[in-house]
Design a protein around this motif. Structure first.
Motif, PDB file in Angstrom:
ATOM      1  N   GLY A  62      11.035 -39.476 -44.125  1.00 20.51           N
ATOM      2  CA  GLY A  62      11.140 -38.959 -45.485  1.00 20.51           C
ATOM      3  C   GLY A  62       9.803 -38.922 -46.194  1.00 20.51           C
ATOM      4  N   THR A  63       8.991 -39.951 -45.995  1.00 22.31           N
ATOM      5  CA  THR A  63       7.663 -39.971 -46.614  1.00 22.31           C
ATOM      6  C   THR A  63       6.798 -38.838 -46.080  1.00 22.31           C
ATOM      7  OG1 THR A  63       7.803 -42.378 -46.894  1.00 22.31           O
ATOM      8  CG2 THR A  63       5.606 -41.377 -46.971  1.00 22.31           C
ATOM      9  N   GLY A  87       7.257 -31.805 -50.294  1.00 23.97           N
ATOM     10  CA  GLY A  87       7.856 -32.296 -51.543  1.00 23.97           C
ATOM     11  C   GLY A  87       9.287 -31.859 -51.779  1.00 23.97           C
ATOM     12  N   THR A  88      10.044 -31.612 -50.704  1.00 21.94           N
ATOM     13  CA  THR A  88      11.391 -31.066 -50.888  1.00 21.94           C
ATOM     14  C   THR A  88      12.483 -32.132 -51.041  1.00 21.94           C
ATOM     15  OG1 THR A  88      11.658 -30.919 -48.476  1.00 21.94           O
ATOM     16  CG2 THR A  88      10.885 -28.947 -49.633  1.00 21.94           C
ATOM     17  N   LEU A  89      12.152 -33.407 -50.805  1.00 23.83           N
ATOM     18  CA  LEU A  89      13.195 -34.436 -50.871  1.00 23.83           C
ATOM     19  C   LEU A  89      13.545 -34.809 -52.304  1.00 23.83           C
ATOM     20  CD1 LEU A  89      12.297 -36.883 -47.967  1.00 23.83           C
ATOM     21  CD2 LEU A  89      13.681 -34.809 -47.932  1.00 23.83           C
ATOM     22  N   HIS A  90      12.569 -34.749 -53.198  1.00 21.27           N
ATOM     23  CA  HIS A  90      12.774 -35.057 -54.614  1.00 21.27           C
ATOM     24  C   HIS A  90      13.293 -36.481 -54.830  1.00 21.27           C
ATOM     25  CE1 HIS A  90      11.958 -30.955 -55.944  1.00 21.27           C
ATOM     26  NE2 HIS A  90      12.713 -30.527 -54.931  1.00 21.27           N
ATOM     27  N   ASP A 141      16.554 -27.352 -52.622  1.00 25.32           N
ATOM     28  CA  ASP A 141      15.335 -27.659 -51.873  1.00 25.32           C
ATOM     29  C   ASP A 141      15.545 -28.775 -50.862  1.00 25.32           C
ATOM     30  OD1 ASP A 141      13.901 -25.794 -53.415  1.00 25.32           O
ATOM     31  OD2 ASP A 141      13.440 -27.301 -54.948  1.00 25.32           O
ATOM     32  N   ARG A 142      16.411 -29.709 -51.176  1.00 24.28           N
ATOM     33  CA  ARG A 142      16.586 -30.859 -50.295  1.00 24.28           C
ATOM     34  C   ARG A 142      17.127 -30.420 -48.936  1.00 24.28           C
ATOM     35  NH1 ARG A 142      19.097 -35.018 -54.858  1.00 24.28           N
ATOM     36  NH2 ARG A 142      17.089 -36.005 -55.385  1.00 24.28           N
ATOM     37  N   PRO A 143      16.429 -30.773 -47.847  1.00 22.43           N
ATOM     38  CA  PRO A 143      16.815 -30.281 -46.512  1.00 22.43           C
ATOM     39  C   PRO A 143      18.056 -30.999 -45.974  1.00 22.43           C
ATOM     40  CG  PRO A 143      14.903 -31.723 -46.349  1.00 22.43           C
ATOM     41  CD  PRO A 143      15.167 -31.539 -47.814  1.00 22.43           C
ATOM     42  N   TYR A 144      19.066 -30.222 -45.666  1.00 28.18           N
ATOM     43  CA  TYR A 144      20.306 -30.760 -45.095  1.00 28.18           C
ATOM     44  C   TYR A 144      20.016 -31.492 -43.789  1.00 28.18           C
ATOM     45  CZ  TYR A 144      25.076 -30.707 -43.189  1.00 28.18           C
ATOM     46  OH  TYR A 144      26.296 -31.066 -42.667  1.00 28.18           O
ATOM     47  N   GLY A 145      19.097 -30.949 -42.995  1.00 26.40           N
ATOM     48  CA  GLY A 145      18.781 -31.527 -41.697  1.00 26.40           C
ATOM     49  C   GLY A 145      18.239 -32.943 -41.773  1.00 26.40           C
TER      50      GLY A 145
END
Length: 448
Positions: free
Chosen positions: A17-18, A25-28, A322-326
């Protein structure tokens, strides 16, 4: 090994995640996979939290085994209150309790718009989407109006403001542990419930119960299941009244959070475990109670299905697009490890054997009436139903991140899986539960 795998999952999710967040910057989230900030700190709750952890670890198992049932339930609630309050106050009174529900995203920011409740409910869905004027704050838009109406009700009886709202969430949320105990005992796993009691008290999820509305949601859903178990097994003097109360609470539950419709899986497990056709006569009263709440909201002008469709659209208007489902489809599991605890993960590994009726070595409890194998199977099937609900929530894509808070109504049940662990090891696993919660609360500033 299972607990180690859970810890490894969290470590991999944190590192991956980092890297993802540094790349695009898509995790928010500030400290993936948790919505938190790195901020080592102490607070007025530090010493009480340590003392509570030591007391429950040292004295919890023997007391749970010998106290009368009534005293055990009250003691469990008191201990859960002490644990949750202490963890909340590690962040201080204002930041940890009084200010939690007063930010611009929270429920209290919209309380003053409910001067005319019927009119506001009729107009509720018009303000869900981003774009129209006066769209609802994030949490009000993301939930049915039952959530914000709770705080409107507190305000109307003179308990307005963040302090009362935070205290309400802590006091109700801590009772979830008792509801789980009542459910397991009603289903014939009384001594397994006793073994689980200290683990439910020291649940690491208490970090988020104090103070978030999801802790309150968890309590409402848990007591709905507890009353259903009491009614279906006829282990209460008035099973029909219990069934009606269960239905009412289930109706409230689905009007607190759309995702809590997944409580249908644990509810079905409760009915199955009640055995034979005994639940059927009281089931009608549960349906009646549910219908009463649903019809009341419908008559007031709120259409649940319409609001949910708009919520899905609102969800993808925000950071969810933006948050990636994968990433989140597996990293959400790391959040479950943190909120349920390593003891829960170790207990979950034993679910398949418990369902088959196999006996683990060194069992530390027996179950009154049905025998240890049947008690273990009861615990295992309830836990499996909760895990199934979490799996559906995860795969839906409507729970990308922040699940350490959002999934509390489910994850607060999972520490009961530790009852499947050998009794001789319970103190060690309790220390692991408490240590995890203390580390998270003192090293990170959890948000929402």
């Amino acid at each position: 090994m299972a607990a180690g795998a859970g810890a490894l999952l969290f470590a991999v999710a944190a590192v991956a995640g980092t890297l993802i967040d540094h790349y695009d910057g898509t995790l928010h989230v500030s400290w993936p996979p948790l919505l938190a900030q790195w901020m080592p700190h102490l607070g007025p709750g530090t010493l009480p939290a340590l003392l509570t952890a030591v007391a429950v670890t040292a004295y919890g198992p023997p007391l749970a085994a010998r106290l009368s049932w009534r005293r055990l339930t009250w003691a469990s609630w008191a201990a859960a209150l002490a644990w949750t309050w202490s963890l909340a106050l590690v962040d201080g009174w204002q930041r940890g309790v009084a200010g939690r529900l007063t930010t611009r995203h929270e429920y209290l920011s919209g309380v003053d718009r409910f001067d005319d409740i019927p009119a506001t409910l009729r107009d509720f869905t018009r303000h869900i989407l981003i774009g129209p004027p006066d769209n609802w704050p994030t949490h009000i838009a993301g939930h049915p109006p039952g959530a914000v109406l709770t705080f409107v009700g507190l305000d109307r009886i003179g308990l307005g403001g963040g302090a009362w709202a935070g205290a309400f969430c802590v006091v109700t949320g801590a009772s979830t542990a008792v509801a789980v105990l009542v459910t397991l005992r009603a289903l014939g796993a009384g001594r397994a419930a006793r073994a689980a009691a200290p683990f439910l008290v020291l649940a690491p999820g208490a970090v988020w119960v104090g103070a978030s509305a999801d802790g309150y949601f968890a309590a409402v859903a848990a007591w709905a299941l507890a009353l259903l178990a009491l009614a279906a097994t006829r282990t209460v003097r008035a099973p029909r009244a219990a069934a009606l109360g269960s239905g009412l609470l289930f109706g409230v539950t689905v009007h607190l959070s759309y995702g809590l419709t997944l409580m249908v899986f644990p509810a079905v497990a409760v009915l199955v475990l009640a055995r034979r056709a005994r639940p059927l006569p009281v089931l009608g009263f549960a349906v009646l109670g549910f219908a009463m709440v649903a019809v009341a909201f419908l008559v007031a002008g709120f259409r649940w299905w319409e609001a949910y469709g708009l919520l899905v659209e609102r969800y993808y208007q925000g950071v969810a697009r933006d948050r990636p489902y994968g990433y989140w489809v597996w990293a959400n599991g790391a959040g479950v490890v943190i909120t349920a605890g390593l003891a829960a993960v170790a207990g979950i590994r034993r679910l398949p054997a418990a369902v088959r009726g196999a006996r683990g070595p060194g069992r530390g409890h027996r179950s009154t009436g049905r025998g240890p194998r049947s008690a273990d199977r009861t615990v295992a099937l309830v836990m499996a139903a909760v895990l199934l609900a979490l799996l559906v929530a995860d795969l839906s894509g409507m729970s990308k991140a922040e699940t350490e808070r959002i999934w509390l109504p489910f994850t607060l049940w999972l520490p009961a899986a530790a009852a499947l662990l050998p009794g001789r090891d319970h103190r060690g696993w309790l220390a692991a539960q408490a240590g995890l919660a203390l580390l998270v609360n003192h090293l990170l500033l959890t948000l929402w």
